[in-house]
Design an enzyme around this catalytic site. Structure first.
Site, mmCIF file in Angstrom:
data_model
loop_
_atom_site.group_PDB
_atom_site.id
_atom_site.type_symbol
_atom_site.label_atom_id
_atom_site.label_comp_id
_atom_site.label_asym_id
_atom_site.label_seq_id
_atom_site.Cartn_x
_atom_site.Cartn_y
_atom_site.Cartn_z
ATOM 1 N N LYS A 1 23.835 -7.649 -24.947
ATOM 2 C CA LYS A 1 22.829 -6.791 -24.441
ATOM 3 C C LYS A 1 23.530 -6.567 -22.898
ATOM 4 O O LYS A 1 23.453 -7.582 -22.109
ATOM 5 C CB LYS A 1 21.421 -7.356 -24.313
ATOM 6 C CG LYS A 1 20.773 -7.378 -25.397
ATOM 7 C CD LYS A 1 19.280 -7.272 -25.456
ATOM 8 C CE LYS A 1 18.698 -6.810 -26.854
ATOM 9 N NZ LYS A 1 18.777 -5.457 -27.007
ATOM 10 N N ARG B 1 17.610 -2.668 -37.797
ATOM 11 C CA ARG B 1 17.908 -1.743 -39.092
ATOM 12 C C ARG B 1 18.718 -2.360 -40.198
ATOM 13 O O ARG B 1 18.546 -2.181 -41.342
ATOM 14 C CB ARG B 1 18.430 -0.271 -38.738
ATOM 15 C CG ARG B 1 19.614 -0.336 -38.050
ATOM 16 C CD ARG B 1 20.104 0.785 -37.309
ATOM 17 N NE ARG B 1 19.673 0.701 -35.857
ATOM 18 C CZ ARG B 1 19.800 2.033 -35.023
ATOM 19 N NH1 ARG B 1 20.414 2.917 -35.133
ATOM 20 N NH2 ARG B 1 19.176 1.530 -34.025
HETATM 21 N N1 BES Z 1 15.596 -5.316 -30.055
HETATM 22 C C1 BES Z 1 16.078 -4.120 -29.653
HETATM 23 C C2 BES Z 1 15.098 -3.118 -29.149
HETATM 24 C C3 BES Z 1 14.106 -3.426 -28.124
HETATM 25 C C4 BES Z 1 14.223 -2.855 -26.855
HETATM 26 C C5 BES Z 1 13.038 -4.178 -28.367
HETATM 27 C C6 BES Z 1 13.549 -3.196 -26.023
HETATM 28 C C7 BES Z 1 12.031 -4.383 -27.409
HETATM 29 C C8 BES Z 1 12.311 -3.821 -26.173
HETATM 30 C C9 BES Z 1 16.987 -3.393 -30.653
HETATM 31 O O1 BES Z 1 17.437 -4.412 -31.512
HETATM 32 C C10 BES Z 1 18.052 -2.907 -30.120
HETATM 33 O O2 BES Z 1 18.910 -3.445 -29.368
HETATM 34 N N2 BES Z 1 18.235 -1.594 -30.218
HETATM 35 C C11 BES Z 1 19.420 -0.722 -29.462
HETATM 36 C C12 BES Z 1 19.899 0.027 -30.476
HETATM 37 C C13 BES Z 1 21.257 0.955 -30.106
HETATM 38 C C14 BES Z 1 22.473 -0.095 -29.875
HETATM 39 C C15 BES Z 1 21.372 1.789 -30.934
HETATM 40 C C16 BES Z 1 18.741 0.017 -28.245
HETATM 41 O O3 BES Z 1 17.725 0.475 -28.451
HETATM 42 O O4 BES Z 1 19.282 0.065 -27.319
HETATM 43 ZN ZN ZN Z 2 19.429 -5.278 -30.855
#
Ligand code: BES
Ligand code: ZN
Ligand code: ZN
Length: 477
Positions: free
Chosen positions: A258, A333
């Site tokens: 992240k 996903r």
């Molecule tokens: N778990 C996260 C999404 C999330 C963000 C949940 C904030 C709760 C609070 C998810 O797995 C994620 O990281 N999604 C990415 C997808 C992208 C890499 C296409 C995102 O939304 O940045």
């Molecule tokens: Zn994620």
């Protein structure tokens, strides 16, 4: 758990919460004529005023409401008022309060009780001075003769289910890894009265759940796949309704670690979808609703360890579809795809899937609602939206136009696990829909699942969003 039940006959010594209007005669509800006149004089300037009458030997909280408000708006006003009253009760070290309705609207009184009880939730497992920090308020009694006892039962059951769901979301991964999460689901099944089966890693391998196994590669802990089933004899539906929930017990982003400062801090909440569907199962079973429901919860943490899957990998999913993995942080996903494929074996009437799936959904609506999209009929969508307005877990439907399908096509494999810079919540939903062949709704709860600041009856931390929505929708079915 906060006790919530019908009150015995009043003795005149109880702490009261009186719900009234500017026409109420409050001297019938514990106030002196002078106190009653004072309250009514306040109503002139603000017909939704809150007044605390401190009678020293007991407290009388008065909440005025406007009669002409819509049913849903009135219920939410009452929940919010209830949450504020709970804070005052705990501040004053009160143990018990009795709610009295003087509006002639019993459901408003029940909403007030619900708001009070939901706001009284605490997660103190890791605190040293638990006894000192525990809320004083233990029971909320309802002196509302016209209330249907079944409605009180349902509210009590829902509060219990939401508490359990919140606790799962609030538990850090140091305790709640995938195996522990599945044990918690088993415990909920025992307590609630539904069947729970947990598939371990070797079963998951035998089923060739490629998405779940790929995300798990970077972890030292094994994945789990939990199947929950509630099948009452009198079920009104022939084909089951299937719930699916994302069970990422911690999301580091994997090798696509992240990137944003502090964005990992709340990622223990990434299993909130699975907690919500388990919480809903618990409530449905406890309330003995006549509906056959199955819930599926794929679970793992997402980490960059050992053999972690890498951007550029091609994964063969359980359905046989190939996925080019281009971002390890789009892991939800990947694990949900296998669960959605697995759901086909039940020939479901409808599949409702809950996940903290995208930052894009959170950015779009914040904590105020759930993003939803999918292929269910307009009739089903409207019923879901109605249920959402009733429980104030409101739905914002996003488009599901076929143009978005183009954005997840891959040159190398069938599809890729990220779309472009636009429509991130929708391309995630589109990815999921590639693994469905039944009426399907996706609920992205990344915004409302976990709050970093207290918000009325939703509290702070895990909110349990989804439980009340699902119960309301399935109760009406
Ligand atoms: N778990 C996260 C999404 C999330 C963000 C949940 C904030 C709760 C609070 C998810 O797995 C994620 O990281 N999604 C990415 C997808 C992208 C890499 C296409 C995102 O939304 O940045
Ligand atoms: Zn994620
Ligand atoms: Zn995630």
């Amino acid at each position: 758990m906060t006790v919530l039940k019908k009150s015995p006959a009043l003795k005149g010594k109880e702490n009261l919460v009186v719900l009234g209007t500017k026409k109420t005669n409050f001297s019938k509800h514990g106030l002196s004529p002078a106190e009653s006149n004072f309250v009514l004089s306040q109503a002139e300037a603000n017909p939704q005023k809150f007044i605390l009458v401190n009678q020293i030997n007991r407290m009388i909280f008065i909440q005025l409401v406007e009669e002409k408000k819509s049913k849903n708006a009135l219920a939410e006003l009452c929940r919010k008022a209830g949450a504020a009253i709970t804070a005052q009760c705990n501040d004053l070290h009160l143990i018990s309060v009795t709610i009295v309705d003087a509006t002639g609207n019993p459901s408003a009184a029940l909403a007030l009780a619900e708001g009070m009880a939901l706001a009284n939730y605490q997660f103190l497992k890791y605190r040293k001075d638990k006894a000192k920090e525990t809320n004083s308020l233990k029971e909320i009694l309802l002196n509302v003769p016209r209330l249907n006892p079944r409605d009180i039962d349902h509210t009590r059951i829902l509060v219990d289910a939401v508490y359990r769901t919140r606790t799962l979301v609030n538990e850090p991964v140091s305790f709640l890894n995938a195996v522990q999460l599945s044990k918690e689901f088993e415990a909920m099944g025992k307590a609630g009265g539904f069947r729970v089966e947990v598939l371990n890693k070797s079963k998951i391998e035998a089923l060739k759940m490629g998405g779940l196994l790929a995300v798990n590669l970077g972890s030292v802990d094994p994945p789990t796949f939990t199947i929950m089933e509630y099948k009452p004899k009198r079920a009104r539906n022939k084909k089951p309704i299937v719930l699916v929930g994302k069970g990422v017990v911690y999301d580091t982003g994997g090798l696509s670690l992240k990137p944003t400062a502090n964005s990992m801090d709340m990622m223990k909440c990434d299993m909130a979808g699975s907690a919500a569907v388990a919480g809903a199962m618990y409530a449905l079973a406890k309330a003995k609703l006549p509906v056959h429901v199955i819930a599926l919860a794929p679970a793992t943490d997402n980490r960059p360890g050992g053999n972690a899957y890498v951007p550029g990998d091609v994964i063969t999913m359980m359905s046989g579809l190939t996925v080019e993995m281009l971002n390890a942080d789009a892991e939800g996903r990947m694990i949900l795809a296998d669960a959605l494929h697995y759901a086909k074996r039940y020939d479901p009437e409808l599949v409702l899937e809950f996940s903290t799936l995208t930052g894009a959904a959170k950015a779009a609506v914040g904590g105020f609602g759930l993003v939803c999209m999918g292929t269910a009929s307009e009739g089903i969508k409207n019923k879901l939206k109605d249920a959402g307005e009733t429980v104030y877990e409101r739905l914002a439907e996003f488009p599901f136009w076929e143009e978005y399908d183009e954005l997840i096509k891959s040159d190398l494999a069938e599809i890729k696990n990220i779309g472009g810079p636009e429509g991130g919540a929708i391309t995630a939903g589109k990815f999921l829909s590639r693994f469905t062949d039944y009426p399907f709704m996706h609920f992205d709860i990344a915004g409302p699942a976990f709050l970093t600041a207290r918000d009325s009856w939703r509290g702070k931390g895990g909110t349990g969003v989804g439980v009340r929505l699902l119960f309301e929708f399935l109760k009406r079915r």
